[in-house]
Design a protein around this motif. Structure first.
Motif, PDB file in Angstrom:
ATOM      1  N   ALA A 208       0.819  -1.213   0.000  1.00 31.08           N
ATOM      2  CA  ALA A 208       0.000   0.000   0.000  1.00 31.08           C
ATOM      3  C   ALA A 208       0.849   1.257   0.000  1.00 31.08           C
ATOM      4  O   ALA A 208       0.360   2.335  -0.380  1.00 31.08           O
ATOM      5  CB  ALA A 208      -0.929  -0.003   1.213  1.00 31.08           C
ATOM      6  N   ALA A 209       2.131   1.147   0.394  1.00 35.51           N
ATOM      7  CA  ALA A 209       3.013   2.317   0.472  1.00 35.51           C
ATOM      8  C   ALA A 209       3.725   2.607  -0.847  1.00 35.51           C
ATOM      9  O   ALA A 209       4.490   3.575  -0.929  1.00 35.51           O
ATOM     10  CB  ALA A 209       4.045   2.108   1.579  1.00 35.51           C
ATOM     11  N   LEU A 210       3.475   1.797  -1.887  1.00 36.10           N
ATOM     12  CA  LEU A 210       4.169   2.022  -3.155  1.00 36.10           C
ATOM     13  C   LEU A 210       3.764   3.328  -3.819  1.00 36.10           C
ATOM     14  O   LEU A 210       4.533   3.904  -4.594  1.00 36.10           O
ATOM     15  CB  LEU A 210       3.892   0.849  -4.100  1.00 36.10           C
ATOM     16  N   GLY A 211       2.560   3.795  -3.563  1.00 35.64           N
ATOM     17  CA  GLY A 211       2.142   5.079  -4.129  1.00 35.64           C
ATOM     18  C   GLY A 211       1.591   4.997  -5.529  1.00 35.64           C
ATOM     19  O   GLY A 211       1.328   6.037  -6.152  1.00 35.64           O
ATOM     20  N   TYR A 212       1.404   3.807  -6.065  1.00 32.48           N
ATOM     21  CA  TYR A 212       0.838   3.622  -7.405  1.00 32.48           C
ATOM     22  C   TYR A 212      -0.384   2.709  -7.327  1.00 32.48           C
ATOM     23  O   TYR A 212      -0.539   1.950  -6.368  1.00 32.48           O
ATOM     24  CB  TYR A 212       1.878   2.990  -8.346  1.00 32.48           C
ATOM     25  N   ARG A 213      -1.202   2.808  -8.354  1.00 26.77           N
ATOM     26  CA  ARG A 213      -2.355   1.920  -8.415  1.00 26.77           C
ATOM     27  C   ARG A 213      -1.886   0.511  -8.754  1.00 26.77           C
ATOM     28  O   ARG A 213      -1.266   0.278  -9.783  1.00 26.77           O
ATOM     29  CB  ARG A 213      -3.348   2.398  -9.480  1.00 26.77           C
ATOM     30  N   ASP A 231       0.434   1.843 -14.159  1.00 28.75           N
ATOM     31  CA  ASP A 231       0.598   3.290 -14.248  1.00 28.75           C
ATOM     32  C   ASP A 231       1.996   3.760 -13.873  1.00 28.75           C
ATOM     33  O   ASP A 231       2.263   4.965 -13.850  1.00 28.75           O
ATOM     34  CB  ASP A 231      -0.415   3.992 -13.320  1.00 28.75           C
ATOM     35  N   TYR A 232       2.893   2.853 -13.583  1.00 32.35           N
ATOM     36  CA  TYR A 232       4.254   3.242 -13.216  1.00 32.35           C
ATOM     37  C   TYR A 232       4.984   3.821 -14.431  1.00 32.35           C
ATOM     38  O   TYR A 232       4.905   3.288 -15.538  1.00 32.35           O
ATOM     39  CB  TYR A 232       5.021   2.032 -12.682  1.00 32.35           C
ATOM     40  N   LYS A 233       5.700   4.936 -14.256  1.00 32.44           N
ATOM     41  CA  LYS A 233       6.459   5.576 -15.331  1.00 32.44           C
ATOM     42  C   LYS A 233       7.953   5.307 -15.129  1.00 32.44           C
ATOM     43  O   LYS A 233       8.483   5.515 -14.037  1.00 32.44           O
ATOM     44  CB  LYS A 233       6.204   7.076 -15.354  1.00 32.44           C
ATOM     45  N   THR A 240       4.886   2.850 -18.425  1.00 32.35           N
ATOM     46  CA  THR A 240       5.300   1.468 -18.641  1.00 32.35           C
ATOM     47  C   THR A 240       4.553   0.545 -17.683  1.00 32.35           C
ATOM     48  O   THR A 240       3.822   0.995 -16.795  1.00 32.35           O
ATOM     49  CB  THR A 240       6.823   1.284 -18.415  1.00 32.35           C
ATOM     50  N   GLN A 241       4.810  -0.714 -17.884  1.00 31.20           N
ATOM     51  CA  GLN A 241       4.207  -1.716 -17.005  1.00 31.20           C
ATOM     52  C   GLN A 241       5.342  -2.536 -16.432  1.00 31.20           C
ATOM     53  O   GLN A 241       6.144  -3.107 -17.153  1.00 31.20           O
ATOM     54  CB  GLN A 241       3.252  -2.593 -17.813  1.00 31.20           C
TER      55      GLN A 241
END
Length: 248
Positions: A208-213, A231-233, A240-241
């Motif tokens: 949950a702390a990763l900050g991304y969906r 949604d990670y860039k 990118t994925q």
């Protein structure tokens, strides 16, 4: 024989008794089927939340036939059990003119795909509900297995604060769970509950702390898990994925 007065007397007594018996039998049949013993009262008991009085009145008006004595108890019970939310109906006569009907309703535990509901007894029944319920997708006949797994997964996932929203069992008996926050868990076959417990331990502390969906967490790895974050860039700024891992 006709000169034997004793035999003639015995025959006459037998015929008299037979006639009396037939007369009593015919009178009993007429009395039982006569309109003198109608069912005047129908008493319905049970904690009814889904079955409406209008439905019960319709069954009573259109399905019940016969007198207090001739009314078919099994047919009457079956008529009430045809109602979508009725799990069980018991029918009893109470002298002199009352029919007692006890109704037990289904309690919905989940939805079965897009058709029908699953009761807390893990039985499919054809009814509709506007309640927020988990959804099951599984092979025919797997209702009990999926109902049991739902309860076990709720307990295993409790430390994460998340609940199963969609439970899928494949034809190969592999499990997939969509949680109420949209995250999908791939639990596979085998140590399904152990994998769910491992996810629950890591959810609040790291995932949950990763900050991304997070879209999917694959728990089928023996010593860790893979995380799908669409949604990670990346470093170049492009969407990118990626797959992220974590150990015990």
């Amino acid at each position: 024989m006709w000169d034997n007065h004793r035999a003639l007397g015995s025959l006459a007594n037998f015929l008299l008794l037979a006639s009396l018996f037939m007369l009593l039998y015919a009178g009993g049949v007429w009395l039982v089927h006569s309109p003198w013993f109608p069912v005047k009262k129908i008493q319905i008991d049970g904690a009814l939340r889904k079955v409406t009085p209008e439905q019960l009145k319709y069954i009573a008006a259109h399905e019940l036939s016969g007198t207090f004595f001739t009314l078919d108890i099994d047919k009457t019970r079956a008529a009430f059990e045809k109602l979508p939310w009725v799990r069980e109906a018991q029918v009893r006569r109470r002298w002199p003119d009352t029919l007692e009907i006890s109704v037990v309703e289904h309690e919905a535990m989940a939805r079965w795909g897009g058709s029908g509901l699953i009761s807390t007894q893990s039985v499919w029944f054809d009814a509709a509900s506007d309640a927020k319920l988990p959804v099951f997708y599984g092979p025919p006949g797997s209702e009990k297995e999926m109902g049991a797994m739902l309860g076990q997964l709720r307990a295993a996932l409790a430390p994460s604060g998340l609940k199963p929203a969609v439970l899928t069992l494949s034809a190969r008996r592999a499990w997939r769970v969509e949680l109420d926050n949209g995250v999908k868990l791939e639990l596979g076959r085998g140590d399904v509950l152990a994998r769910a417990e491992r996810f629950a331990r890591h959810w609040k502390g790291s995932l949950a702390a990763l900050g991304y969906r997070i879209e999917t967490v694959d728990m089928r790895y023996p010593n860790g898990f893979a995380v799908r974050i669409p949604d990670y860039k990346g470093a170049a700024g492009k969407r990118t994925q990626i797959t992220a891992g974590a150990t015990r």
